[in-house]
Write a protein that holds these residues in place. Structure first.
Motif, PDB file in Angstrom:
ATOM      1  N   VAL A   2       7.958  -3.965  12.844  1.00  0.00           N
ATOM      2  CA  VAL A   2       6.907  -4.895  13.264  1.00  0.00           C
ATOM      3  C   VAL A   2       6.073  -5.279  12.042  1.00  0.00           C
ATOM      4  O   VAL A   2       5.822  -6.446  11.789  1.00  0.00           O
ATOM      5  CB  VAL A   2       6.015  -4.273  14.360  1.00  0.00           C
ATOM      6  N   ASP A   3       5.647  -4.261  11.281  1.00  0.00           N
ATOM      7  CA  ASP A   3       4.903  -4.472  10.044  1.00  0.00           C
ATOM      8  C   ASP A   3       5.087  -3.244   9.162  1.00  0.00           C
ATOM      9  O   ASP A   3       5.954  -2.427   9.443  1.00  0.00           O
ATOM     10  CB  ASP A   3       3.425  -4.802  10.311  1.00  0.00           C
ATOM     11  N   ASP A   4       4.280  -3.102   8.118  1.00  0.00           N
ATOM     12  CA  ASP A   4       4.511  -2.008   7.169  1.00  0.00           C
ATOM     13  C   ASP A   4       4.063  -0.641   7.665  1.00  0.00           C
ATOM     14  O   ASP A   4       4.210   0.352   6.955  1.00  0.00           O
ATOM     15  CB  ASP A   4       3.876  -2.321   5.811  1.00  0.00           C
ATOM     16  N   GLY A  10       6.851  -4.185   4.857  1.00  0.00           N
ATOM     17  CA  GLY A  10       7.562  -4.441   6.097  1.00  0.00           C
ATOM     18  C   GLY A  10       6.836  -5.478   6.925  1.00  0.00           C
ATOM     19  O   GLY A  10       5.609  -5.500   6.978  1.00  0.00           O
ATOM     20  N   HIS A  11       7.604  -6.354   7.541  1.00  0.00           N
ATOM     21  CA  HIS A  11       7.037  -7.390   8.404  1.00  0.00           C
ATOM     22  C   HIS A  11       8.116  -7.869   9.365  1.00  0.00           C
ATOM     23  O   HIS A  11       9.299  -7.579   9.192  1.00  0.00           O
ATOM     24  CB  HIS A  11       6.490  -8.559   7.573  1.00  0.00           C
ATOM     25  N   GLU A  12       7.692  -8.588  10.371  1.00  0.00           N
ATOM     26  CA  GLU A  12       8.621  -9.082  11.371  1.00  0.00           C
ATOM     27  C   GLU A  12       9.420 -10.250  10.810  1.00  0.00           C
ATOM     28  O   GLU A  12       8.881 -11.319  10.552  1.00  0.00           O
ATOM     29  CB  GLU A  12       7.841  -9.517  12.618  1.00  0.00           C
ATOM     30  N   ALA A  13      10.704 -10.027  10.606  1.00  0.00           N
ATOM     31  CA  ALA A  13      11.623 -11.052  10.108  1.00  0.00           C
ATOM     32  C   ALA A  13      13.050 -10.522  10.249  1.00  0.00           C
ATOM     33  O   ALA A  13      13.278  -9.323  10.255  1.00  0.00           O
ATOM     34  CB  ALA A  13      11.339 -11.385   8.646  1.00  0.00           C
ATOM     35  N   ARG A  30       0.825  -1.196   0.000  1.00  0.00           N
ATOM     36  CA  ARG A  30       0.000   0.000   0.000  1.00  0.00           C
ATOM     37  C   ARG A  30       0.868   1.258   0.000  1.00  0.00           C
ATOM     38  O   ARG A  30       1.908   1.305   0.655  1.00  0.00           O
ATOM     39  CB  ARG A  30      -0.893   0.015   1.227  1.00  0.00           C
ATOM     40  N   ARG A  31       0.397   2.268  -0.726  1.00  0.00           N
ATOM     41  CA  ARG A  31       1.061   3.578  -0.721  1.00  0.00           C
ATOM     42  C   ARG A  31       1.170   4.059   0.721  1.00  0.00           C
ATOM     43  O   ARG A  31       0.221   3.967   1.499  1.00  0.00           O
ATOM     44  CB  ARG A  31       0.263   4.577  -1.550  1.00  0.00           C
ATOM     45  N   GLY A  32       2.334   4.520   1.100  1.00  0.00           N
ATOM     46  CA  GLY A  32       2.558   5.016   2.447  1.00  0.00           C
ATOM     47  C   GLY A  32       3.093   3.969   3.404  1.00  0.00           C
ATOM     48  O   GLY A  32       3.457   4.295   4.526  1.00  0.00           O
ATOM     49  N   GLY A  33       3.145   2.711   2.969  1.00  0.00           N
ATOM     50  CA  GLY A  33       3.635   1.643   3.840  1.00  0.00           C
ATOM     51  C   GLY A  33       5.147   1.506   3.791  1.00  0.00           C
ATOM     52  O   GLY A  33       5.789   1.831   2.792  1.00  0.00           O
TER      53      GLY A  33
END
Length: 135
Positions: free
Chosen positions: A102-104, A43-46, A27-30
């Protein structure tokens, strides 16, 4: 030394486009990250992710192979506003220290036993989020 005249190329150092990983929707802005192979994804937890920047367009590669489309991102020396994790928040004592993905749309104060990748440096804090400098 340049042996022949040539066109000197130039661009700003804050806008990039990265090939998207297959089967992802951004998504735009993520917050956008690159995996070990260099493909962009939300972005995600990894562990072992690298921040690419903030997605400038919504990009749908849910039905595509790795690299079928690219996602434009912006990064640079500007600070980027990202949500603060409610269970492991960045607080004033964490300013000018690394924060973690943590995430996007969310960062945390902890790498959670090296399960989270660095988002950058937490530079400022408000009641609704963290100002992050990507490094």
């Amino acid at each position: 030394m340049v042996q022949h005249s040539r066109k000197a190329s130039r661009r700003t150092g804050d806008q990039f486009a990265h090939p998207a990983k297959g089967d992802v929707y951004m998504r735009r802005g993520g917050l956008c990250v690159l995996d070990a192979a260099g493909f962009a994804q939300p972005g995600h937890e990894a562990a072992n992710l690298t921040v690419a920047g903030i997605a400038q367009e919504t990009t749908d590669n849910r039905n595509g192979a790795d690299g079928a489309v690219s996602v434009p991102v912006v990064r640079g020396k500007d600070l980027h506003f990202i949500g603060n994790d409610s269970t492991d928040p960045v607080t004033r004592e964490h300013l000018n220290k690394p924060c973690y993905i943590v995430d996007d749309e969310t960062v945390s104060s902890s790498h959670k036993g090296n399960a989270r990748s660095s988002a950058g440096m937490a530079r400022d804090l408000t009641g609704s989020g963290v100002w992050v400098e990507f490094i």
